[in-house]
Design an enzyme around this catalytic site. Structure first.
Site, PDB file in Angstrom:
ATOM      1  N   GLU A  85      64.972  62.322  53.522  1.00 18.61           N
ATOM      2  CA  GLU A  85      63.604  62.672  53.109  1.00 18.61           C
ATOM      3  C   GLU A  85      63.363  64.118  53.528  1.00 18.61           C
ATOM      4  OE1 GLU A  85      59.625  60.208  53.294  1.00 18.61           O
ATOM      5  OE2 GLU A  85      59.731  61.496  55.055  1.00 18.61           O
ATOM      6  N   GLU A 114      54.705  54.244  60.652  1.00 18.62           N
ATOM      7  CA  GLU A 114      55.364  55.530  60.892  1.00 18.62           C
ATOM      8  C   GLU A 114      54.407  56.531  61.517  1.00 18.62           C
ATOM      9  OE1 GLU A 114      57.850  59.008  58.502  1.00 18.62           O
ATOM     10  OE2 GLU A 114      56.370  57.807  57.424  1.00 18.62           O
TER      11      GLU A 114
END
Length: 258
Positions: free
Chosen positions: A232, A135
């Protein structure tokens, strides 16, 4: 159709972590993310999840207050990374985690990239049945983090050429890094195996910021990809009072399924 997960490190913080899976299930989430499930015994997480699928977890970050953010790209920390990865892979297997995010750590330069590549390939060999993700994280939230650009990540994944490692797309980080998350999605969609969403520019409840969440879900529908979409974000109020986005996207899914 995409499945929706609650990031239990950021959501439902009104209660202790082991109580959050139950609240997520009651709120309509299909699964959960737990970024660092290392502070409680495996058996306690198994009981807390109680069948709620674990979509994603991270490799151990190290000493977070001291500035550690993982070790996969940190020269000289290969043994630390590999010990942590084996621990994480074992826990992921026990908890049924579908993906393990490999944290790169704070590092820069050609040597860091070489270490990163070698560690990623080693990881695929150690856990060949475990899906991994990487990520890109924006430098404002995580200064010095090695993987800080989606084009950089795509280049490394293309060179490694293994379907076991996918790209983790976080709307927040994509917008902060590149200015336009929609362009990042369109450019790198074929590599993306896990999605995280939040509002922009506040990182509160998902929606706004020029990113079309229903279009993202439609794109996932069309590809028939087994991709989780995880909330998130930092709730602007008690988590349960800010889930209109989840209700809207799940309602869309039900209408398509009818």
């Amino acid at each position: 159709m995409p499945r929706f997960a609650a990031n239990l490190t950021m959501l439902f913080t009104e209660v202790p972590s082991l109580h959050r899976p139950e609240l997520a299930a009651q709120a309509g989430f299909d699964g959960a993310e737990v970024l660092f499930p290392y502070d409680h015994p495996e058996s306690e997480w198994e009981k807390a999840l109680s069948g709620l699928p674990l979509a994603l977890m991270n490799t151990p970050p190290g000493n977070w207050p001291a500035g550690d953010r993982g070790f996969a790209a940190v020269p000289g920390m290969e043994a630390t990374f590999r010990d942590g990865f084996l621990r994480a892979a074992s826990l992921a297997s026990r908890l049924g985690a579908e993906r393990l995010h490999v944290m790169a750590g704070v590092a820069k330069g050609p040597q860091a990239e070489q270490v990163y590549r070698e560690n990623l390939l080693w990881a695929t060999q150690q856990a060949p049945d475990l899906a991994l993700t990487v990520e890109p994280i924006n430098p404002d939230d995580m200064p010095g983090y090695f993987l800080n650009d989606f084009d950089q990540a795509a280049r490394i994944l293309e060179d490694l050429n293994t379907p076991q490692i996918g790209l983790q797309f976080d709307v927040w980080h994509a917008a902060r890094i590149h200015g336009n998350a929609t362009t990042v999605w369109a450019t790198h969609r074929h590599r993306i195996s896990h999605v995280q969403i939040a509002g922009f520019p506040s990182r509160n409840e998902p929606g706004g910021g020029g990113f079309d969440l229903p279009a993202l879900c439609a794109d996932l529908d069309a590809s028939a990809a087994n991709v989780w979409v995880a909330g998130e974000y930092r709730p602007s109020r008690a988590t349960v009072h800010g889930l209109m986005w989840l209700q809207a996207l799940k309602s869309r899914n039900r209408q398509i399924g009818d």
